[in-house]
Design an enzyme around this catalytic site. Structure first.
Site, short mmCIF file in Angstrom:
data_model
loop_
_atom_site.label_atom_id
_atom_site.label_comp_id
_atom_site.label_asym_id
_atom_site.label_seq_id
_atom_site.Cartn_x
_atom_site.Cartn_y
_atom_site.Cartn_z
N TYR A 148 -17.34 33.94 -46.37
CA TYR A 148 -18.42 34.45 -47.22
C TYR A 148 -18.00 35.75 -47.91
CZ TYR A 148 -21.63 31.11 -44.93
OH TYR A 148 -22.26 29.97 -44.44
N GLN A 153 -24.04 22.41 -37.75
CA GLN A 153 -24.78 23.19 -38.75
C GLN A 153 -24.82 22.41 -40.07
OE1 GLN A 153 -24.42 27.28 -41.22
NE2 GLN A 153 -24.16 27.55 -39.02
N1 LIG Z 1 -22.56 25.76 -42.95
C1 LIG Z 1 -22.61 25.73 -44.25
O1 LIG Z 1 -21.83 25.05 -44.92
C2 LIG Z 1 -23.63 26.58 -44.93
C3 LIG Z 1 -23.87 26.46 -46.31
C4 LIG Z 1 -24.85 27.26 -46.87
C5 LIG Z 1 -25.58 28.14 -46.08
N2 LIG Z 1 -25.29 28.27 -44.74
C6 LIG Z 1 -26.00 29.22 -43.86
O2 LIG Z 1 -27.39 29.13 -44.06
C7 LIG Z 1 -27.89 30.40 -44.46
C8 LIG Z 1 -29.08 30.24 -45.34
O3 LIG Z 1 -28.75 29.55 -46.54
P1 LIG Z 1 -29.58 29.87 -47.84
O4 LIG Z 1 -29.45 31.32 -48.15
O5 LIG Z 1 -29.21 28.88 -48.87
O6 LIG Z 1 -31.07 29.56 -47.27
P2 LIG Z 1 -32.51 29.49 -47.84
O7 LIG Z 1 -33.33 30.20 -46.82
O8 LIG Z 1 -32.84 28.07 -48.17
O9 LIG Z 1 -32.50 30.31 -49.22
C9 LIG Z 1 -32.46 31.70 -49.19
C10 LIG Z 1 -32.72 32.29 -50.56
O10 LIG Z 1 -33.98 31.88 -51.07
C11 LIG Z 1 -34.66 32.97 -51.64
N3 LIG Z 1 -35.82 33.25 -50.79
C12 LIG Z 1 -35.86 33.25 -49.43
N4 LIG Z 1 -37.09 33.53 -48.98
C13 LIG Z 1 -37.85 33.74 -50.06
C14 LIG Z 1 -39.22 34.06 -50.23
N5 LIG Z 1 -40.02 34.22 -49.17
N6 LIG Z 1 -39.71 34.19 -51.49
C15 LIG Z 1 -38.90 34.01 -52.56
N7 LIG Z 1 -37.58 33.71 -52.47
C16 LIG Z 1 -37.06 33.56 -51.22
C17 LIG Z 1 -33.66 34.14 -51.64
O11 LIG Z 1 -32.86 34.09 -52.82
P3 LIG Z 1 -33.15 34.96 -54.15
O12 LIG Z 1 -34.01 36.12 -53.79
O13 LIG Z 1 -31.80 35.36 -54.60
O14 LIG Z 1 -33.79 33.98 -55.10
C18 LIG Z 1 -32.80 33.81 -50.45
O15 LIG Z 1 -31.53 34.41 -50.48
C19 LIG Z 1 -26.67 31.07 -45.10
O16 LIG Z 1 -26.78 32.46 -45.17
C20 LIG Z 1 -25.59 30.65 -44.16
O17 LIG Z 1 -25.64 31.42 -42.98
C21 LIG Z 1 -24.35 27.49 -44.18
#
Ligand SMILES: NC(=O)c1ccc[n+]([C@@H]2O[C@H](COP(=O)([O-])OP(=O)(O)OC[C@H]3O[C@@H](n4cnc5c(N)ncnc54)[C@H](OP(=O)(O)O)[C@@H]3O)[C@@H](O)[C@H]2O)c1
Length: 332
Positions: A54, A177
């Protein structure tokens, strides 16, 4: 905050974890990253997920600094290995050499002597599985890693790994995951039934579909400024969801959220937690108020009627094909 076992292991994790992909070391400044971690801790989150890759290894450094001074025994720190961390042909994949080198880099950047869970970020077609599992087992014996898991492996790959671990006496995988949300349910047909039988828990990523399930992206309108869809890195990942067909159906979920006294983000996180094979939902947040909002999904129960209505609304835009769980056909 409620807690669950990580699969059949003895390890307890907060049912909502905080992950720092896209955000730390990239989209958000260091002080915003620290504020998000502080908010997560204040709300009872004890489980934090990151990866060596990351932000070109910077995300682990930011998380390490943000968690400095927090009692180590009160945290579960997860990281991963597989995607390239340098220019060399051995700076990637799941060879013994890269695993041993990458874990040392992760520990240094995170400022810790061990990680609670070490995950193979994808399946490496170029390394014999036995080599990877033996290296993981050695890390457990060295105390650098307490548990081992995988990410985005399909059911066949997980089954093969369990068979080898059992025949060789290696430490068993305790988790997978995968991506999982109301919109992306590809694990339900094969990975979840196998995991239930074999004692793996799912630590699911993008439960809010990267922000799409918050309803903040409106069909036919430009994305709000400062959101992931406008970020130079993030937009490339969220693009496939930014279709009017998806965005308009998501808007129709609003009455279900309000009937339950939930925000849309809370409804999305609560939805994945209804699946008992999910050990934790990893949420991302670019600002602290998002994490404060999302954690309130912990402990929420959704009735069968609500779950049925969600299925009816989202209908054809839900992806369910287990063949969509794919690792690269050669090393990246
Ligand atoms: N294993 C893998 O291949 C893999 C791949 C991807 C992710 N992951 C893991 O999963 C974690 C989460 O992924 P993700 O960040 O895509 O998850 P997510 O929770 O689906 O999306 C998070 C994003 O949505 C927006 N958000 C979140 N809560 C909000 C709210 N209450 N109101 C408005 N906007 C909101 C924010 O982006 P903005 O504010 O920028 O719009 C935030 O960064 C990653 O950090 C990582 O640890 C793993």
């Amino acid at each position: 905050m409620e807690f669950r076992h990580l699969g059949r292991s003895g390890l307890m994790v907060s049912e909502i974890s905080y992950g720092n992909w896209i955000t730390h070391g990239s989209q958000v400044e260091e002080d915003a990253a620290h504020a998000c971690v502080r908010a997560a801790l204040d709300e009872g989150v004890t489980t934090f997920d990151t990866a060596d890759v990351y932000a070109g290894t910077r995300a682990e450094e930011v998380l390490g600094r943000a968690l400095k001074g927090v009692r180590r025994e009160s945290l579960e720190i997860f990281t991963k290995v597989y995607w390239p961390t340098g220019p060399g042909r051995n700076d990637r994949g799941l060879s013994r050499k890269h695993i041993m080198e990458s874990v040392n880099g992760s520990l240094r950047r995170l400022g810790t002597d061990y990680v609670d869970l070490y995950q193979a970020h994808r399946f490496d077609v170029e390394t014999p599985l036995e080599e990877t599992l033996r290296a993981f087992d050695d890390l457990v014996r060295q105390g650098k890693v307490l548990y081992v898991g995988v990410s985005e492996w399909n059911a066949d790959q997980i089954a093969q790994a369990l068979k080898i671990a059992d025949s060789m006496g290696f430490d068993r995988l305790v988790s997978n995951q995968p991506q999982y949300s109301m919109l992306w349910r590809v694990i339900e047909a094969e990975v979840v039934p196998l995991s239930e039988r074999e004692g793996l828990g799912q630590i699911v990523w993008s439960p809010i579909a990267q922000g799409v399930l918050t309803g903040k992206y409106l069909p036919g309108q430009p994305p709000p400024s400062g959101s992931r869809a406008t970020d130079s890195t993030g937009s490339g990942f969220i693009d496939r969801l930014m279709r009017d067909e998806v965005l308009s159906r998501v808007q129709e979920l609003r009455p279900i959220a309000s009937d339950h006294g939930l925000t849309m983000a809370q409804l999305a996180v609560a939805w994945v937690l209804q699946n008992p094979n999910v050990s934790s939902a990893i949420v991302g947040a670019s600002r602290p108020e998002q994490i404060r909002d999302n954690v309130k999904a912990s402990g929420v129960k959704l009735g069968a009627d609500a779950l049925r209505t969600i299925d009816d609304i989202l209908g054809p835009v839900v992806e369910r094909d287990p063949a969509k769980t794919v690792s690269p056909s050669s090393r990246p």
